[in-house]
Design an enzyme around this catalytic site. Structure first.
Site, PDB file in Angstrom:
ATOM      1  N   GLY A  34       0.830  -1.207   0.000  1.00 54.19           N
ATOM      2  CA  GLY A  34       0.000   0.000   0.000  1.00 54.19           C
ATOM      3  C   GLY A  34       0.856   1.245   0.000  1.00 54.19           C
ATOM      4  O   GLY A  34       2.064   1.176  -0.225  1.00 54.19           O
ATOM      5  N   ASN A  35       0.233   2.371   0.228  1.00 59.57           N
ATOM      6  CA  ASN A  35       1.012   3.611   0.325  1.00 59.57           C
ATOM      7  C   ASN A  35       0.382   4.536   1.359  1.00 59.57           C
ATOM      8  O   ASN A  35      -0.663   4.231   1.931  1.00 59.57           O
ATOM      9  CB  ASN A  35       1.153   4.290  -1.052  1.00 59.57           C
ATOM     10  CG  ASN A  35      -0.191   4.630  -1.651  1.00 59.57           C
ATOM     11  OD1 ASN A  35      -0.983   5.348  -1.042  1.00 59.57           O
ATOM     12  ND2 ASN A  35      -0.466   4.103  -2.838  1.00 59.57           N
ATOM     13  N   ARG A  36       1.027   5.680   1.580  1.00 61.86           N
ATOM     14  CA  ARG A  36       0.648   6.539   2.702  1.00 61.86           C
ATOM     15  C   ARG A  36      -0.424   7.566   2.354  1.00 61.86           C
ATOM     16  O   ARG A  36      -0.714   8.445   3.148  1.00 61.86           O
ATOM     17  CB  ARG A  36       1.891   7.274   3.214  1.00 61.86           C
ATOM     18  CG  ARG A  36       2.829   6.357   3.982  1.00 61.86           C
ATOM     19  CD  ARG A  36       4.139   7.051   4.287  1.00 61.86           C
ATOM     20  NE  ARG A  36       3.950   8.323   4.967  1.00 61.86           N
ATOM     21  CZ  ARG A  36       4.891   9.242   5.097  1.00 61.86           C
ATOM     22  NH1 ARG A  36       6.083   9.042   4.576  1.00 61.86           N
ATOM     23  NH2 ARG A  36       4.648  10.357   5.740  1.00 61.86           N
TER      24      ARG A  36
END
Ligand code: CTP
Length: 411
Positions: free
Chosen positions: A210-212
């Site tokens: 995933g990412n932030r």
């Protein structure tokens, strides 16, 4: 905005009056001075003591309290912002006709600051020609009247008429303090698709890459575009638990492939597509059907394959005629400067590579852009234009981005 503002929170008599408590708290916790002015019928729903405790100020409904202080004139004159939440059909009717039969309507007549109404009522009342005409008159006079949410109302009925979430009303109030002309109705009749949030690429049934991205910027754009009159479809990836914006259609997705499918499905015949989502560039080549066990050895590496670039695909679809030629396509870029060029050098490069019409550029690193509430950057256009986005809330950034988009849509 960091300065402490004087905010009048008006509360009229509907069941949603209880939600004004969360709104009052948000304003006071942000350091603002709040005066609550309920209508007499609002006090049937929430007691005076609650409003006094939350605001730290005395609460009156009529013009005959504290007469030497002339509150019916002073509170309005001194306010930096007046927010009425909930605004009932009756309150809006009285405000439209310029009545001053209680302290709240008197205050509305004397206020010269931005005024924000957050309506809440049954769908029939919201759609009644009298209310429609009143809302139009108020908007023509410069009052920001929010579109209500659709959903469950007091009884068993559903439809437009729910009070937007207090978090949203707070965001609009704060935006009007930053910029009093941020919510014009300049996008009426426009159809806009906005993607927001991050994607999750499954590794196995429990793990993902995933990412932030928090989704805050994309949600701020969708929320504001809807309140500027556009019909908005929000394709939402993973967010930090943001409330669904009022008057926006939402489709939730997880992976980049789902995001692509949803964006294309909804972009067939729209005026603009805004790709604010942080789409994963890669995904695991294969998704393990069973959970990967840690075992005794060093873990194996996970081979990745490239995801389709949705933004580039939209531009190609427009070129090939699959999408109308006049669809405006907006991309985002999070950049850092390096030995090969500055943030803007990389961004210009990206704009020409992707072929979109506008590129919103944020400088990242040092805690900037991701998961924070304030940001700055630039908007580059494919005609060579370049405007700086001053430092401000993501709502303020959204307002500048929609200004640029609005200009392109009016051509
Ligand atoms: N984007 C997209 N589809 C992808 C990846 C990104 O549509 N598979 C869109 C994003 O929504 C955003 C823009 O492209 O509007 C960001 O460009 P991107 O190439 O992802 O930027 P970076 O990943 O930072 O690219 P690079 O690593 O090349 O700098």
């Amino acid at each position: 905005m960091t300065r402490s503002a004087r905010i009048v929170v008006g509360v009229s008599g509907g069941i949603a009056a209880y939600k004004s408590c969360a709104l009052i708290r948000s304003f006071t916790e942000s350091g603002h001075q709040v005066r609550v002015i309920p209508t007499p019928s609002a006090l049937e729903f929430v007691g005076r003591a609650t409003f006094e405790a939350l605001s730290g100020n005395p609460v009156h409904t009529g013009v005959f309290n504290d007469v030497p202080e002339v509150p019916h004139v002073r509170l309005g004159q001194e306010a930096d912002l007046v927010v009425v939440a909930p605004a009932t059909a009756d309150l809006m009717a009285r405000a439209t006709s310029g009545r001053a039969d209680d302290l709240l309507t008197a205050t509305l007549l004397t206020a010269r600051c931005p005024i924000l109404f957050a309506p809440a009522m049954h769908t029939e009342m919201w759609e009644h020609p009298a209310t429609v005409a009143n809302v139009k008159t108020l908007r023509d006079r410069g009052v920001t009247v929010l579109e209500p949410s659709a959903g469950r109302l007091t009884g068993k009925d559903t439809g437009p008429g729910r009070l937007p979430e207090p978090e949203e009303i707070f965001a609009f109030g704060s935006l009007l303090l930053e910029r009093s002309d941020a919510v014009p109705r300049d996008l009426e009749g426009k159809r806009i698709v906005v993607s927001a949030g991050g994607t999750r690429e499954a590794v196995d049934p429990v793990r993902f890459l995933g990412n932030r991205s928090s989704g805050k910027q994309g949600y701020a754009i969708a929320r504001l575009a809807a309140q500027r009159g556009a019909r908005v479809t929000l394709i939402s990836g993973i967010t930090s638990g943001l409330p669904i914006p009022a008057a926006v259609d939402v489709e939730h997705v997880q992976s980049a492939a789902q995001m692509k499918q949803a964006v294309f499905k909804h972009s067939i015949d729209v005026d603009a597509v805004i790709m604010a989502a942080a789409v994963a560039d890669f995904r695991p080549a294969e998704v393990a059907v069973a959970k990967i066990k840690k075992g005794a050895d060093e873990p194996e590496s996970i081979p990745l394959v490239r995801n389709d670039d949705i933004l580039k695909g939209l531009v190609q679809a427009r070129t090939s005629g699959e999408l109308p030629g006049e669809t405006v396509i907006v991309g985002f870029a999070a950049e850092t400067g390096d030995e090969n060029g500055s943030v803007l050098d990389h961004a210009r490069d990206k704009l020409s590579r992707k072929g979109c019409d506008l590129l919103v550029v944020n400088a990242v690193g040092d805690g900037k852009a991701f998961e924070v509430d304030h940001n700055d950057g630039w908007i580059l256009s494919n005609s060579g234009g370049e405007s700086a986005l001053e430092h401000g809330s993501k709502a303020l950034m959204a307002s500048r981005i929609l200004d640029e988009l609005g200009q392109l849509l009016r051509r």
